[in-house]
Each structure stands twice: as C-alpha cells, then as structure tokens.
Design a protein around this motif. Structure first.
Motif, PDB file in Angstrom:
ATOM      1  N   THR A 396       0.755  -0.908   0.116  1.00  0.00           N
ATOM      2  CA  THR A 396      -0.426  -0.250   0.169  1.00  0.00           C
ATOM      3  C   THR A 396       0.592   1.245   0.127  1.00  0.00           C
ATOM      4  O   THR A 396       0.622   1.832  -0.341  1.00  0.00           O
ATOM      5  CB  THR A 396      -1.163  -0.214   1.209  1.00  0.00           C
ATOM      6  N   ASN A 409       0.688  -3.232   6.192  1.00  0.00           N
ATOM      7  CA  ASN A 409       0.969  -2.918   4.456  1.00  0.00           C
ATOM      8  C   ASN A 409       0.836  -3.291   3.195  1.00  0.00           C
ATOM      9  O   ASN A 409       1.513  -2.902   1.905  1.00  0.00           O
ATOM     10  CB  ASN A 409       1.921  -2.575   4.473  1.00  0.00           C
ATOM     11  N   LEU A 428      -4.044   3.716  -4.002  1.00  0.00           N
ATOM     12  CA  LEU A 428      -4.638   3.147  -2.771  1.00  0.00           C
ATOM     13  C   LEU A 428      -3.751   3.517  -1.146  1.00  0.00           C
ATOM     14  O   LEU A 428      -2.882   4.053  -1.395  1.00  0.00           O
ATOM     15  CB  LEU A 428      -4.216   1.515  -2.542  1.00  0.00           C
ATOM     16  N   ARG A 429      -4.589   4.242  -0.309  1.00  0.00           N
ATOM     17  CA  ARG A 429      -4.003   4.822   0.484  1.00  0.00           C
ATOM     18  C   ARG A 429      -5.078   4.812   1.800  1.00  0.00           C
ATOM     19  O   ARG A 429      -5.510   4.165   2.051  1.00  0.00           O
ATOM     20  CB  ARG A 429      -3.800   6.467   0.362  1.00  0.00           C
ATOM     21  N   ARG A 430      -4.497   5.036   2.856  1.00  0.00           N
ATOM     22  CA  ARG A 430      -5.182   4.882   4.653  1.00  0.00           C
ATOM     23  C   ARG A 430      -5.640   5.791   4.489  1.00  0.00           C
ATOM     24  O   ARG A 430      -5.056   6.543   4.309  1.00  0.00           O
ATOM     25  CB  ARG A 430      -4.049   4.481   5.376  1.00  0.00           C
ATOM     26  N   LEU A 450      -8.838   1.211   4.208  1.00  0.00           N
ATOM     27  CA  LEU A 450      -8.154   1.669   3.148  1.00  0.00           C
ATOM     28  C   LEU A 450      -8.972   1.998   1.897  1.00  0.00           C
ATOM     29  O   LEU A 450     -10.491   2.016   2.439  1.00  0.00           O
ATOM     30  CB  LEU A 450      -8.085   0.163   2.582  1.00  0.00           C
ATOM     31  N   TRP A 452      -9.913   3.331  -1.696  1.00  0.00           N
ATOM     32  CA  TRP A 452      -9.036   3.809  -3.809  1.00  0.00           C
ATOM     33  C   TRP A 452      -9.622   5.350  -4.268  1.00  0.00           C
ATOM     34  O   TRP A 452     -10.839   5.533  -4.465  1.00  0.00           O
ATOM     35  CB  TRP A 452      -9.906   2.943  -4.069  1.00  0.00           C
TER      36      TRP A 452
END
Length: 498
Positions: A396, A409, A428-430, A450, A452
């Motif tokens: 990620t 991750n 894609l991130r937190r 997560l 998108w």
C-alpha cells in the motif's frame, strides 16, 4: 389492489443530485385508473428510458474525454503497462466505480457510448427522441464495431432505415438485430474468409457462477470444431443412455461426459476402474459414464475450499466457501477435502506465519502470501471481483517510499488495478495519514481504512471480501485470522483426517 392514493407519493422522481439534473418527472395518478392510461404511461416511460440512455452515453463519452485530458505519464521508471492504453483502462475503472458495476460491464458501456456519440450521431439522435430503444442502438453499434471506420457511420444510417417492417411496425430488438447482422454480411468490404480468421483469435472459455452450487461453463469456438465436439459429447451420452440401469437424463449425461473429458483427460471409464486412459477418446457404445460423485473424486486441478473445522470433521453441516464461486454445502466440501492429497493450514502470527517482516525483505514468503490471499479473498478495489489466485500482492505504501512488508501494508490488487496504482494514476491509501513524528530510518506508519482514489479524484472504500459467513465477525486487528480452519488445496502440509 394497489390504488392511486397509495402510490401517489411514489409517482414523482426528483434527482438526488439537483445540481446536475434539474426538475422532476411526475406520473399523473389518474393514469392508473384505465387500461388506456396505463398503456400511455408505459409508452411514455419507454421514451424516457431511451432519452436516459442517450444522456448516459453522452456523459460517459464526456467522462472519457476528461480522463484523456489528464496527465497520464505516471510514476517515472515504470515499464509500459496495460498495452500502452492507460487512458482507456483508467476510464473503464472510473465508469465502473461511478455506476457501481463490473469492469467488464463498464468497458461495454464505455465502448458503446463512445461509438454511439462519435461514430453514429444519427443513431444517437433517434435514441434521444425515443424513436428507438437502447437495445436497437446496441444492435447497430455492435455490428458496426467490426467494420472499417470509414464505412461504419454509413452502415448505421442504412441500418436505421430498416427499423420498420414493410407495414410500418417497429421491429423488436431481436428482429432488428437479425436484420442488421444480415446487412453487415452484405455490406462488409472485407471477405468472410479474412473476417473468420480474425474472429478465431477471439476464441475463449469463461465461467459464470449460478445458483445453488452450480456454474455455467461457456466457450466461444470456431463453428466447425464446436459442432464436432458437441456431436462427440452427444453421441457418447446417447450411447450411455441405452445401458440397463441408467436413470440419468440425456442432458445430465451430456454434462457428465463433458466433465469426464475435462477432469480425467479421457472419455472412457479406464482410470476410474484402474485401466489406462483412452487418450481423449469419447466413450464408446456400451461404456458407462461415471457418476457425478465419481467425477468429483477425480478433481486434479487446484481447488481451494475454506472449511470451518467443525464442518470438516462432520460435527456441523454449516456452509463452506469455494474460491472463485462462493458458498457450497458441507457434503460437497467434505468430499473435496477427502479427495485432496494434502492440506494447507493458515496460522496466526503466534503460530509461525511471519506477518511482520518490516524492511528486511521485499517479497513476502509463501506463508504470508497465503494469509493475504485468504484475508482479502479478491482484489480490494470496490466492485472488482478478481479472485485471489489471479491477483497480485501490493505494498500500500510503496516499497521505494519506505513501505514495509507487513500484513497491514499488503493488499490484493488485480493485474489491471495494480498497474494503475504502480503508475500513480489511481492511488490506494489509508484514511488516517501518517503525520510524521518518525525517527530517522523508521518506515511510514500504516493506519486507518483503505481508500481507493481515482484519477479524477473520486474516493471509494477499499476492503477485503466479506467472509463473515465462514470466518465469523472480523477482528479489528489487521493480522487476526482463525486459528484452525484449513484451506484445502493441492499443496503441502497436513493430511486430511479422514
């Protein structure tokens, strides 16, 4: 009986997005009082649906243009991905997420919309006016797609002229499609021989889940080979039907012959009774066809079944989960488990699976790979159903950006979405960013859910497949996994307890 008073409040449509779609549409409640009124209402609704389809095509085409206008160079140093057509791949993903549909359906919508608006303006106008339905328009666009671009528009106009019968009745979409297909054959500038050679390149096999533990296995094949294969299957089934004691229908026997050929590599009963294979031959007259249960025991391809321990041991008849399909019954799950030469077992981190490797290695080991595949189930991009076995494990936070090879991750992404992320076209991130405070050399922190984010800035929650019916409620800890349930595959580890 549903009265007009009861549904009066349900006869008005107002968009939830008034900034984009103004006004409202209202059905006069008196329309429901007479058959003629209902008929008029249905005609009016058909016209509105046609207009709505023309408007959707316009919006999809415009969104495609917006994607094409974006900088698509992506992350430097990345190899060419997606056949070089990153814009089309990104546009398909945008449309799929916006309309909450599959990527395959979004691709069909995108291709249809772009062709309708740009190549067939007369067809687009007829759809907007309610003169034709979307199905009529698709019949023309689908056939024109195989024509050279220089003649496609003229073909569409010629096809539109054949919309009505000689007595003026509008042909149904099915009737119109047959007329358009014949017209294409007559007007196509290329010979049928060349077109057939090109069409052969599209041969394929695909699987579609159905209800109650069944699937539809389909194949697009050259006509002469498909016909020959069917004749072999049908002949073997008819011969077996004449045997004494055979109670299966002809349709069931055809299905079992096909399964026998696919699963055992032969059509006779040799290997099931200890004899040598028959090298792909169909069963001969008088030979029996194995039962479905016997064929199930001959499954040799890797089949992954997630079985709760109580089900595997026969203490429960709860459901299990077959990868690539979904819920299956306990009896079938135990048959597959018993036939598996070996089992693979998923352990928690307390039992040996290295779920936190930090920066010590880039590639996760086999145990961690199995953990991620089991945890996520499919590509985590919303709406994408690519199975774990056809997906790739992605960091990620990218490895080159300091990301660690830890379970929290890592996530499954299909080949396409992995490529879009690697190119930094989609992200894609937190949801909770790392606000700093790290020591020198410390990897970025991973926290939050997560998310998108698309090229055009739309954000959607990304999450693993919902397997609560197998795993029970998910633990909030990202590395939690049931201690006992085995995933039965042809692999390595413990033998089945049968």
């Amino acid at each position: 009986m549903v009265t007009a008073d009861r549904v009066a409040g349900e006869l008005t449509f107002t968009s939830r997005h008034p900034e984009a779609l103004h006004g409202f549409i209202e059905l006069d409640p008196r329309t429901l009082d007479t058959p003629a009124g209902v008929a008029q209402g249905l005609r009016a609704l058909a016209e509105f649906e046609a207009f709505s389809a023309s408007l959707r095509a316009l919006l999809v085409d415009r969104q495609n243009q917006h994607v094409a206008d974006q900088p698509l160079e992506g992350r430097k140093g990345q190899p060419e991905r997606l056949g070089g057509d990153v814009a089309h791949a990104a546009a398909v993903s945008e449309i799929a997420a916006l309309q909450n549909t599959s990527e395959a359906a979004a691709a069909r919508t995108l291709n249809f919309s772009v062709a309708l608006v740009n190549t067939h303006p007369a067809l687009h106008e007829a759809l907007a006016a309610g003169d034709i339905t979307e199905s009529h328009a698709r019949a023309v666009v689908d056939q024109a797609a195989t024509l050279p671009e220089r003649v496609a528009e003229a073909f569409g106009i010629e096809a539109l002229a054949r919309l009505r019968t000689r007595k003026g009745r509008i042909r149904t979409p099915g009737e119109f499609r047959a007329v358009v297909r014949d017209l294409r054959e007559r007007l196509h500038p290329e010979s049928i021989t060349r077109r057939r050679e090109a069409a052969r390149e599209d041969r394929r096999v695909w699987l579609q889940p159905d209800e109650d533990g069944m699937c539809v296995l389909s194949a697009l094949l050259p006509a002469e080979t498909a016909r020959a294969a069917y004749e072999r299957i049908d002949g073997a089934a008819r011969a077996a039907r004449d045997r004494d004691g055979e109670h299966r229908t002809l349709q069931q026997l055809r299905a079992d012959v096909l399964l026998q050929l696919c699963l055992t590599g032969h059509g006779g009963e040799g290997p099931l009774s200890g004899e040598a294979p028959l090298s792909g031959e169909a069963p001969q007259s008088g030979e029996s066809i194995p039962s479905l249960e016997q064929l199930l025991s001959r499954v040799t391809a890797e089949v992954v079944v997630h079985i709760p321990l109580a089900v595997a041991l026969g203490a429960s008849d709860d459901v299990a989960h077959l990868d690539g399909y979904g819920v299956i019954d306990a009896t079938t799950a135990r048959l597959l488990a018993a036939a598996a030469p070996t089992w693979q077992r998923l352990f928690t981190d307390d039992e040996g699976v290295p779920v936190k490797l930090g920066r010590s290695t880039y590639r996760p080991p086999a145990g961690l790979v199995r953990f991620i595949q089991y945890r996520d189930g499919t590509c985590v991009v919303p709406g994408c159903t690519a199975a774990a076995r056809r997906s790739e494990i992605d960091h990620t936070i990218e490895w080159q950006d300091g990301g660690a090879t830890d379970a929290e991750n890592l996530a499954l992404l299909c080949t396409k979405h992995h490529a879009l992320k690697s190119l930094a076209v989609f992200r894609l991130r937190r949801s909770v960013p790392d606000h700093g405070g790290r020591q020198i050399g410390e990897p970025p922190k991973v926290s939050g859910e997560l998310v998108w984010k698309s090229l055009l800035g739309e954000e959607y929650p990304a999450e693993p497949a919902d397997r609560t019916h197998i795993l029970g409620p998910r633990s909030p800890a990202p590395t939690a996994v049931p201690a006992a349930p085995p995933a039965c595959t042809s692999g390595a580890s413990d033998p089945p307890p049968f």
